[in-house]
Write an enzyme that holds these catalytic residues in place. Structure first.
Site, PDB file in Angstrom:
ATOM      1  N   THR A  81     -11.860  -8.469   3.892  1.00  0.00           N
ATOM      2  CA  THR A  81     -11.447  -9.407   5.150  1.00  0.00           C
ATOM      3  C   THR A  81     -10.244 -10.354   4.714  1.00  0.00           C
ATOM      4  O   THR A  81      -9.934 -11.562   5.109  1.00  0.00           O
ATOM      5  CB  THR A  81     -12.641 -10.492   5.561  1.00  0.00           C
ATOM      6  OG1 THR A  81     -13.016 -11.086   4.182  1.00  0.00           O
ATOM      7  CG2 THR A  81     -13.752  -9.708   6.160  1.00  0.00           C
ATOM      8  N   CYS A 117       0.911  -1.264   0.114  1.00  0.00           N
ATOM      9  CA  CYS A 117       0.103   0.140  -0.035  1.00  0.00           C
ATOM     10  C   CYS A 117       0.766   1.379   0.189  1.00  0.00           C
ATOM     11  O   CYS A 117       0.292   2.291  -0.345  1.00  0.00           O
ATOM     12  CB  CYS A 117      -1.000  -0.067   1.235  1.00  0.00           C
ATOM     13  SG  CYS A 117      -0.029  -0.304   2.656  1.00  0.00           S
TER      14      CYS A 117
END
Length: 422
Positions: free
Chosen positions: A181, A49
């Site tokens: 998730t 990220c």
């Protein structure tokens, strides 16, 4: 000579938006594009990220990556290019958590291993990058065993939860929605489960995954097609999917906020981003992304700086060892080629001699074995001293000598993927 070069784009210089703009396609596609270049012997990619890193093994060094960055339209302001030694040091520091936004965090070590295995599975890594990545993983484990670099360190996921607590002055009476998730979403949920939450909603495109995580860590699994309903009910939304598009679009958030006066905090830790940045213009909406987590890191950075110095000492030690390993590999590649070519000639000439002798005498297995042993021993004895000289030259970085031997014996370029010289 072929060595490692790397191209690094990280949170240190680039915003989340700039990192997104520098990435085109999925990992397999990028590996394929790089490896199709005849100048690239090996390649691996790291993408998280807050970083995009490309490692190549090439006889042309960083010039291959300069060209690739130009093709991708990457701004020179946000990218760093490293040569062999710099690439090795950077990779070791990265594995130890010293290059992370959250100094000392553990997640990066698993990510390095995963991306290395991905490149290995794609067949784009050979001896050179395997040595580098294996050493990095080993050093990352050693530093975490011998220092407290990860004590007090938070992951991106837990930093997102800390940020939410800071902005809202606590989360005890709040409704939290976690979207996604996967690994990051699970880490967010785990961080939330350690706090006294009012309620945690878990949403995932595959409902069963959300349900399983809710059963394991607590919370309520919700259907993905009911996202609007639960965004409306939430005080905080933390989104961490791997979707290639926005999961929360501006029109959905605008609809949710109609007539609402209490604030909605949206935290986007996905890459690429999950939340349309335009939502920031909607009244009572607070949007934060990876860039906003720097504040959380500063809070617990000082306590880990002493441990970081200890880690640097270990890195220096391990870097010397891996550089020595590469020196040996450099000589071994030439030696292997030298022995292979020499024994090939030996075998051909021995067979030629046996054919001549066979015209006058019957050559049995005993005679053939004697000739085999004799020519083998002579060849090895002739090569013994050059072998010693080659290893000494590698140890003392005498590349001119190594290159001269290669030219003298007409040692041919090795095949792509062996990765020492071309």
């Amino acid at each position: 000579m072929t060595e490692i070069s790397s191209m690094v784009i990280t949170h240190a210089k680039a915003t989340v938006e700039e990192m997104e703009d520098s990435w085109h396609g999925d990992i397999d596609l990028v590996l394929s594009q790089l490896y199709s270049n005849e100048l690239v012997y090996e390649c691996a990619v790291l993408k998280t990220c807050n970083r995009v890193e490309i490692y190549v093994v090439s006889s042309k060094g960083s010039s291959v990556l300069f060209h690739y960055a130009k093709e991708m339209g990457v701004s020179a302001k946000i990218v760093e290019f490293y040569d062999h030694d710099e690439s090795l040091r950077h990779l070791l520091r990265l594995a130890c958590g010293l290059e992370s936004m959250i100094i000392g965090e553990d997640q990066i070590l698993g990510q390095i291993k995963d991306f290395f295995l991905m490149a290995k599975g794609a067949g784009t890594v050979g001896k050179v990058l395997s040595t580098a990545f294996s050493k990095a993983i080993q050093v990352g484990k050693r530093v975490r065993t011998e220092t407290f670099i990860n004590r007090g360190a938070v992951s991106i996921a837990s930093a997102a939860v800390d940020l939410a607590e800071d902005i809202l002055d606590g989360l005890n009476d709040k409704h939290i929605l976690v979207i996604g998730t996967g690994e990051m979403g699970t880490l967010v949920t785990r961080a939330l489960s350690h706090r006294d939450m009012h309620v945690i909603y878990l949403a995932n495109r595959t409902y069963e995954k959300a349900r399983d995580l809710a059963e394991e860590l607590g919370g309520e699994a919700v259907m993905f097609d009911q996202l609007e309903k639960y965004v409306r009910a939430a005080d905080v939304v933390i989104s961490a999917t791997s979707a290639p598009h926005y999961v929360l679009k501006g029109d959905l958030v605008a609809k949710v906020m109609e007539g609402r006066e209490n604030e909605l905090l949206l935290i986007d830790i996905a890459s690429p981003r999950d939340i349309d940045p335009a939502v920031e213009e909607i009244p009572h909406v607070i949007l934060r992304n990876i860039d906003g987590l720097r504040v959380i890191n500063e809070k617990n950075l000082q306590m880990r700086m002493v441990e970081a110095k200890k880690a640097e000492i270990i890195i220096d030690d391990e870097l010397d060892m891996v550089k020595a390993q590469y020196k040996r590999q450099k000589a071994d590649a030439i030696i292997s080629n030298l022995y292979s070519q020499s024994h090939g000639l030996r075998h051909n000439e021995m067979e030629h001699a046996i054919n001549k002798l066979s015209a006058y005498h019957t050559i049995g297995e005993i005679e053939r074995k004697v000739l085999e042993d004799l020519t083998h021993a002579i060849t090895n004895k002739i090569l013994a001293e050059p072998t010693k000289k080659l290893r000494n030259a590698a140890e003392y970085d005498d590349d001119k000598f190594l290159d001269s031997v290669s030219r003298l014996f007409d040692i041919r370029p090795i095949k792509k993927n062996d990765g020492i010289t071309k």
